[in-house]
Design a protein around this motif. Sequence first.
Motif, PDB file in Angstrom:
ATOM      1  N   GLY A 167      56.195  52.600  47.192  1.00 14.58           N
ATOM      2  CA  GLY A 167      55.807  51.994  48.474  1.00 14.58           C
ATOM      3  C   GLY A 167      54.485  51.243  48.379  1.00 14.58           C
ATOM      4  N   ILE A 168      53.988  51.055  47.159  1.00 12.10           N
ATOM      5  CA  ILE A 168      52.674  50.403  46.986  1.00 12.10           C
ATOM      6  C   ILE A 168      52.813  49.171  46.088  1.00 12.10           C
ATOM      7  CG2 ILE A 168      50.307  50.739  46.132  1.00 12.10           C
ATOM      8  CD1 ILE A 168      50.824  53.772  46.503  1.00 12.10           C
ATOM      9  N   LEU A 169      52.136  48.120  46.499  1.00  6.79           N
ATOM     10  CA  LEU A 169      52.138  46.895  45.686  1.00  6.79           C
ATOM     11  C   LEU A 169      51.081  47.017  44.584  1.00  6.79           C
ATOM     12  CD1 LEU A 169      52.095  44.260  48.556  1.00  6.79           C
ATOM     13  CD2 LEU A 169      53.837  44.394  46.782  1.00  6.79           C
ATOM     14  N   ILE A 170      51.385  46.505  43.404  1.00  4.26           N
ATOM     15  CA  ILE A 170      50.354  46.484  42.358  1.00  4.26           C
ATOM     16  C   ILE A 170      49.605  45.153  42.451  1.00  4.26           C
ATOM     17  CG2 ILE A 170      49.920  46.447  39.880  1.00  4.26           C
ATOM     18  CD1 ILE A 170      52.278  48.265  39.472  1.00  4.26           C
ATOM     19  N   HIS A 171      48.273  45.243  42.444  1.00  7.82           N
ATOM     20  CA  HIS A 171      47.433  44.051  42.494  1.00  7.82           C
ATOM     21  C   HIS A 171      46.858  43.815  41.098  1.00  7.82           C
ATOM     22  CE1 HIS A 171      47.930  45.040  46.648  1.00  7.82           C
ATOM     23  NE2 HIS A 171      47.212  44.006  47.063  1.00  7.82           N
ATOM     24  N   GLU A 172      46.956  42.587  40.624  1.00  4.24           N
ATOM     25  CA  GLU A 172      46.512  42.321  39.253  1.00  4.24           C
ATOM     26  C   GLU A 172      45.085  41.783  39.212  1.00  4.24           C
ATOM     27  OE1 GLU A 172      48.323  40.238  35.232  1.00  4.24           O
ATOM     28  OE2 GLU A 172      49.643  40.565  36.919  1.00  4.24           O
ATOM     29  N   ILE A 173      44.369  42.190  38.157  1.00  4.21           N
ATOM     30  CA  ILE A 173      43.050  41.603  37.899  1.00  4.21           C
ATOM     31  C   ILE A 173      43.069  41.006  36.497  1.00  4.21           C
ATOM     32  CG2 ILE A 173      41.720  43.155  39.392  1.00  4.21           C
ATOM     33  CD1 ILE A 173      40.986  44.719  36.824  1.00  4.21           C
ATOM     34  N   TYR A 174      42.131  40.141  36.248  1.00  5.17           N
ATOM     35  CA  TYR A 174      42.039  39.525  34.920  1.00  5.17           C
ATOM     36  C   TYR A 174      40.579  39.502  34.501  1.00  5.17           C
ATOM     37  CZ  TYR A 174      41.199  35.791  31.597  1.00  5.17           C
ATOM     38  OH  TYR A 174      40.743  35.082  30.516  1.00  5.17           O
ATOM     39  N   GLY A 175      40.360  39.804  33.256  1.00  6.34           N
ATOM     40  CA  GLY A 175      38.995  39.704  32.745  1.00  6.34           C
ATOM     41  C   GLY A 175      38.966  39.908  31.246  1.00  6.34           C
ATOM     42  N   GLN A 176      37.797  39.786  30.705  1.00  3.24           N
ATOM     43  CA  GLN A 176      37.579  39.982  29.270  1.00  3.24           C
ATOM     44  C   GLN A 176      36.261  40.731  29.106  1.00  3.24           C
ATOM     45  OE1 GLN A 176      37.088  35.916  27.956  1.00  3.24           O
ATOM     46  NE2 GLN A 176      39.224  35.788  27.312  1.00  3.24           N
ATOM     47  N   SER A 177      35.970  41.158  27.876  1.00  2.00           N
ATOM     48  CA  SER A 177      34.663  41.782  27.627  1.00  2.00           C
ATOM     49  C   SER A 177      33.555  40.792  27.942  1.00  2.00           C
ATOM     50  CB  SER A 177      34.548  42.203  26.163  1.00  2.00           C
ATOM     51  OG  SER A 177      35.546  43.135  25.865  1.00  2.00           O
ATOM     52  N   GLU A 178      33.840  39.525  27.807  1.00  2.00           N
ATOM     53  CA  GLU A 178      32.833  38.491  28.060  1.00  2.00           C
ATOM     54  C   GLU A 178      32.610  38.258  29.551  1.00  2.00           C
ATOM     55  OE1 GLU A 178      35.296  38.309  25.957  1.00  2.00           O
ATOM     56  OE2 GLU A 178      34.776  37.257  24.113  1.00  2.00           O
ATOM     57  N   THR A 179      33.618  38.551  30.361  1.00  2.00           N
ATOM     58  CA  THR A 179      33.580  38.083  31.751  1.00  2.00           C
ATOM     59  C   THR A 179      33.587  39.182  32.805  1.00  2.00           C
ATOM     60  OG1 THR A 179      35.984  38.003  31.990  1.00  2.00           O
ATOM     61  CG2 THR A 179      34.933  36.055  31.043  1.00  2.00           C
ATOM     62  N   GLY A 180      33.853  40.424  32.422  1.00  2.00           N
ATOM     63  CA  GLY A 180      34.109  41.439  33.450  1.00  2.00           C
ATOM     64  C   GLY A 180      35.345  41.005  34.231  1.00  2.00           C
ATOM     65  N   ILE A 181      35.446  41.458  35.468  1.00  2.00           N
ATOM     66  CA  ILE A 181      36.623  41.063  36.263  1.00  2.00           C
ATOM     67  C   ILE A 181      36.334  39.688  36.866  1.00  2.00           C
ATOM     68  CG2 ILE A 181      38.103  41.651  38.219  1.00  2.00           C
ATOM     69  CD1 ILE A 181      37.335  44.613  37.713  1.00  2.00           C
ATOM     70  N   SER A 182      37.127  38.698  36.465  1.00  2.00           N
ATOM     71  CA  SER A 182      36.796  37.341  36.912  1.00  2.00           C
ATOM     72  C   SER A 182      37.805  36.767  37.895  1.00  2.00           C
ATOM     73  CB  SER A 182      36.627  36.410  35.717  1.00  2.00           C
ATOM     74  OG  SER A 182      37.447  36.776  34.674  1.00  2.00           O
ATOM     75  N   CYS A 183      39.040  37.235  37.819  1.00  2.00           N
ATOM     76  CA  CYS A 183      40.095  36.777  38.724  1.00  2.00           C
ATOM     77  C   CYS A 183      40.766  38.022  39.273  1.00  2.00           C
ATOM     78  CB  CYS A 183      41.188  36.096  37.916  1.00  2.00           C
ATOM     79  SG  CYS A 183      41.202  34.365  37.952  1.00  2.00           S
ATOM     80  N   ALA A 184      41.278  37.940  40.476  1.00  2.99           N
ATOM     81  CA  ALA A 184      41.963  39.128  40.991  1.00  2.99           C
ATOM     82  C   ALA A 184      42.807  38.805  42.207  1.00  2.99           C
ATOM     83  CB  ALA A 184      40.943  40.196  41.383  1.00  2.99           C
TER      84      ALA A 184
END
Length: 566
Positions: free
Chosen positions: A348-365
């Motif tokens: 019953g829960i949607l998964i929300h995606e994040i994107y990042g790298q060691s260089e950037t931390g979480i940069s998109c989400a």
Amino acid sequence: IFKFFHSSSPSSSQQHSASTSGAGTQRWKDYDSPEEFNFARDVLDYWAQMEEEGKRGPGPALWWVNSQGDEIKWSFRELRDLTRRTANVFEQTCGLKQGDRLALILPRVPEWWLVTVGCFRTGIVFMPGTTQLKAKDILYRLQTSQAKAIVTTGSLVPEVDSVASECPTLKTKLVVSDHSHEGWLNFRSLIKSVPPDHTCVKSKMKDPMAIFFTSGTTGFPKMAKHNQGLAFRSCVPSCRKLLNLKTSDILWCMSDPGWILATVGAMIEPWASGATIFIHHLPQFDPKVIVEVLFKYPITQCLAAPAVYRMILQQKITNLRFPSLEHCTTGGESLLPEEYKQWEQRTGILIHEIYGQSETGISCAVSREMKVKRGSIGKAILPFDIQIIDEKGNILPPNTEGYLGIRIKPTRPLGLFVEYENSPEKTAEVECGDFYNSGDRATVDEDGYFWFLGRSDDVINASGYRIGPTEVENALAEHPAVAESAVVSSPDLNRGEVVKAFVVLTPEFLLHNQEQLTKDLQQHVKSVTAPYKYPRKVEFVAELPKTVTGKIKRKELRLKEYSQRR
Ligand code: BCO
């Protein structure tokens, strides 16, 4: 540690204020850049004070459990006192000072949080690493970073001791253990003997805070150096929207403490909001344990690699309706649209995606309130300006494949790494016009949602781990059966991608049983370097495809892998 820092349930007399939503962090705006910032003083001590004034709910700051029934709950006040003691261990007992480097290689034990915050308080630069690291990996990290100190666990003491004499800068070895180890200071004993008062260092925003080792196509891992901006960034309103955490929330981030995902997701993000961090020791990944824990504890949010959700879905468990879970986030690699759908149907829960790298931390989400577009990594989080660029740094129009780039000119945004330490040429390589070039291929649609397509180079992203092929090839080369090898990414239903090695055998091994040889090679790689890198697939070949100059054509092998069915 259990005797000294007993579990502390919140006192019943504590005022139960309504849960606040990041109230403490509304002090800053998206593009703010104060000259001084210290996460321990400006955020953790703030929440400790809110507790003292009865303005924060009763939830602990850290709630740690293991499978043996042990439990630790620390309030922000307790955390403040313990981390001040930790700072005193570093400064008074070990003689460490601001700017010194400390290698931190611990499993998910509560001391990991004490050490990181102790580093914030003293300005010591922490360098997290996974406990899967072997002696050679540790030696490389200690030498290249010129580490003054290491904090690790009892099981890694022999690995460190086997290389410590080759590390002239290493002056302090601290072990987190209930036993004494010759030549090592015992963290659990020392923290009891030092005073609880400490004055936090006045760190400037530009002062280094952490170094993350990250793999590239060639050579050894690079040192991505971050300043205090990595922690500050999580305190600004745009970043707060990512998870929309309240002080009453309990977030379980399952990342190994060796990765930037843990630094951000299991420390900075939740504590920036005054929320509770939940940690299960999880020495070995087991989807059944994860499901049990999600039923047993009032966890409201979880953050885990796609492989974790995938492996839970693959279990024959009829009920996945968790009583308290409200929000799920994933990152590190891609999840298939079908898997998103199944998770939603069963939980019953949607998964929300994040994107990042060691260089950037979480940069998109895909932030909590954003519409989910299955398979998209979401939108850029301010102050990052993310664009799809070509190899010269020109911005490409929507729905055109290019590189995911983060604008660094005229201003490098807070939260983006400062440089690859000791490697100006590698730092320059990723600068592309006005942008940092992530090396990841992606597109953006008309709504500003980014879509990750894969790496442009030979780096392998297996189960969320970034693996450099040469690191595995070097490990294989040490085995007498290997004349040469090429390591590439290969598709896999469970892990998204896995490491595959194409191996040319030395003449003496040509007639050996190949099934046995595969196992031997896998075991060998696991024993000489961090085991997550081992080749899950091995193919023996007579020769490797090469260019006229003799360079192995990994791309050709990779394309062949992907042209076959998963
Ligand atoms: O699968 P096998 O059993 O053959 O091998 C496994 C382990 O058993 C083995 N191993 C581990 N420790 C060992 C050892 N062998 C010998 N000696 C030891 N000391 O090595 C293999 C390790 O593979 P694994 O870690 O993938 O294991 P597992 O248990 O299958 O874990 C599954 C996952 C999904 C939990 C794990 O792969 C994982 O945690 N993945 C996520 C990584 C992650 O957090 N990435 C985020 C990076 S940061 C980032 O992306 C930036 C985002 C802002």
